[in-house]
Design a protein around this motif. Sequence first.
Motif, PDB file in Angstrom:
ATOM      1  N   ILE A  48      24.903 -23.362  51.090  1.00 42.13           N
ATOM      2  CA  ILE A  48      24.190 -24.078  49.836  1.00 42.13           C
ATOM      3  C   ILE A  48      22.886 -23.564  49.864  1.00 42.13           C
ATOM      4  CG2 ILE A  48      23.653 -26.522  48.920  1.00 42.13           C
ATOM      5  CD1 ILE A  48      25.489 -27.887  51.156  1.00 42.13           C
ATOM      6  N   ASN A  52      18.415 -24.778  45.009  1.00 41.60           N
ATOM      7  CA  ASN A  52      19.003 -25.612  44.096  1.00 41.60           C
ATOM      8  C   ASN A  52      20.164 -26.185  44.854  1.00 41.60           C
ATOM      9  OD1 ASN A  52      20.300 -27.042  41.904  1.00 41.60           O
ATOM     10  ND2 ASN A  52      20.738 -25.326  40.886  1.00 41.60           N
ATOM     11  N   PRO A  53      20.675 -27.402  45.456  1.00 49.80           N
ATOM     12  CA  PRO A  53      21.928 -27.536  46.103  1.00 49.80           C
ATOM     13  C   PRO A  53      22.954 -27.793  45.165  1.00 49.80           C
ATOM     14  CG  PRO A  53      19.886 -29.153  46.893  1.00 49.80           C
ATOM     15  CD  PRO A  53      19.576 -28.250  45.624  1.00 49.80           C
ATOM     16  N   GLU A  54      22.613 -27.469  43.854  1.00 52.45           N
ATOM     17  CA  GLU A  54      23.965 -27.905  42.903  1.00 52.45           C
ATOM     18  C   GLU A  54      24.570 -26.331  43.049  1.00 52.45           C
ATOM     19  OE1 GLU A  54      25.013 -30.467  41.586  1.00 52.45           O
ATOM     20  OE2 GLU A  54      23.327 -31.364  42.647  1.00 52.45           O
ATOM     21  N   GLU A  55      24.041 -25.292  43.563  1.00 56.45           N
ATOM     22  CA  GLU A  55      24.531 -24.066  43.668  1.00 56.45           C
ATOM     23  C   GLU A  55      24.868 -23.785  44.955  1.00 56.45           C
ATOM     24  OE1 GLU A  55      23.425 -19.472  42.420  1.00 56.45           O
ATOM     25  OE2 GLU A  55      21.918 -20.835  42.755  1.00 56.45           O
ATOM     26  N   ARG A  56      26.236 -23.325  45.337  1.00 60.53           N
ATOM     27  CA  ARG A  56      26.768 -23.244  46.525  1.00 60.53           C
ATOM     28  C   ARG A  56      27.760 -22.307  46.843  1.00 60.53           C
ATOM     29  NH1 ARG A  56      27.498 -28.230  44.351  1.00 60.53           N
ATOM     30  NH2 ARG A  56      29.615 -28.936  43.845  1.00 60.53           N
ATOM     31  N   THR A  79      28.376 -17.674  44.631  1.00 65.88           N
ATOM     32  CA  THR A  79      28.069 -19.196  44.525  1.00 65.88           C
ATOM     33  C   THR A  79      28.933 -19.440  43.240  1.00 65.88           C
ATOM     34  OG1 THR A  79      26.252 -18.941  42.965  1.00 65.88           O
ATOM     35  CG2 THR A  79      25.711 -19.060  45.253  1.00 65.88           C
ATOM     36  N   HIS A 139      16.967 -32.448  51.334  1.00 63.49           N
ATOM     37  CA  HIS A 139      17.182 -31.819  50.351  1.00 63.49           C
ATOM     38  C   HIS A 139      18.245 -32.816  49.493  1.00 63.49           C
ATOM     39  CE1 HIS A 139      15.871 -27.687  51.284  1.00 63.49           C
ATOM     40  NE2 HIS A 139      16.257 -28.023  52.237  1.00 63.49           N
ATOM     41  N   LEU A 141      21.266 -34.256  50.055  1.00 59.06           N
ATOM     42  CA  LEU A 141      22.348 -33.804  50.004  1.00 59.06           C
ATOM     43  C   LEU A 141      23.280 -34.980  50.183  1.00 59.06           C
ATOM     44  CD1 LEU A 141      22.350 -30.616  52.177  1.00 59.06           C
ATOM     45  CD2 LEU A 141      22.227 -30.732  49.729  1.00 59.06           C
ATOM     46  N   ARG A 144      28.898 -35.231  47.505  1.00 55.88           N
ATOM     47  CA  ARG A 144      29.408 -34.359  46.149  1.00 55.88           C
ATOM     48  C   ARG A 144      28.832 -32.674  46.310  1.00 55.88           C
ATOM     49  NH1 ARG A 144      25.320 -33.813  42.540  1.00 55.88           N
ATOM     50  NH2 ARG A 144      23.259 -34.951  42.915  1.00 55.88           N
ATOM     51  N   HIS A 145      27.908 -32.825  47.217  1.00 56.58           N
ATOM     52  CA  HIS A 145      27.522 -31.184  47.450  1.00 56.58           C
ATOM     53  C   HIS A 145      28.561 -30.456  48.323  1.00 56.58           C
ATOM     54  CE1 HIS A 145      23.861 -33.062  46.531  1.00 56.58           C
ATOM     55  NE2 HIS A 145      23.618 -31.957  45.565  1.00 56.58           N
TER      56      HIS A 145
END
Length: 216
Positions: A48, A52-56, A79, A139, A141, A144-145
């Motif tokens: 992750i 930006n934890p939305e990017e993984r 990602t 972070h 988290l 949903r991550h």
Amino acid sequence: MSVFHTLEKTVLDDVCPAGEAWMCEVKKGQYFRIVDVEGNQAVDTLFISASNPEERYSATDTLAINQQIYLEKGTDLYTNFGNKIATINDDNCGRHDTLGGACSCESNTVRYAHDKFPMHSCRNNFMIALSQHAIAKKHALTVRHLGPNINFFMNVPVTSDGKLKFDDGISAPGKYVEIKAEMDLIVLISNCPQLNNPCNAYNPTKIQLIIREGEV
């Protein structure tokens, strides 16, 4: 304590017990090594972005860009934003899975038997780590991550009719895979507790985890 010799420029050398979760941050340019200490141990891993934890890590982007279904030395990992997140820098196992996913109570029930539901699973490990670990709290988290994961050292052939087969591992004691971080990473691992298929040789074992600085 190290299981094997410590690499030069090591900044972390840790052991994750059989069936447990593990989480750490790896900085861009650092190398992260997973050692299969006793052999045939599946290591479910999520990458992750720390910024930006939305990017993984994305299995679909990685497979589409590399045009192959197995991960090996030299494979670039991508990602869900299409950016390179990591590269497999070194690998003496030879093949790793990114199709089989993480075992869960639900999948154990569907694949094996209804009475397998209470058994510990990788999905449980991920959720426990996200609810308890300081890095996850730092972070923000949540579940949903969680997304598609890599199963390092796991052998999942694709049959001629397009199905997945969970086979005996091709790893051995001391085999390793080393990943170069292409951005600041959060690494979340479930050292797989699965007992219903041969991915762990029906005997989950510990792994060694090493982070070292890159070349200057």
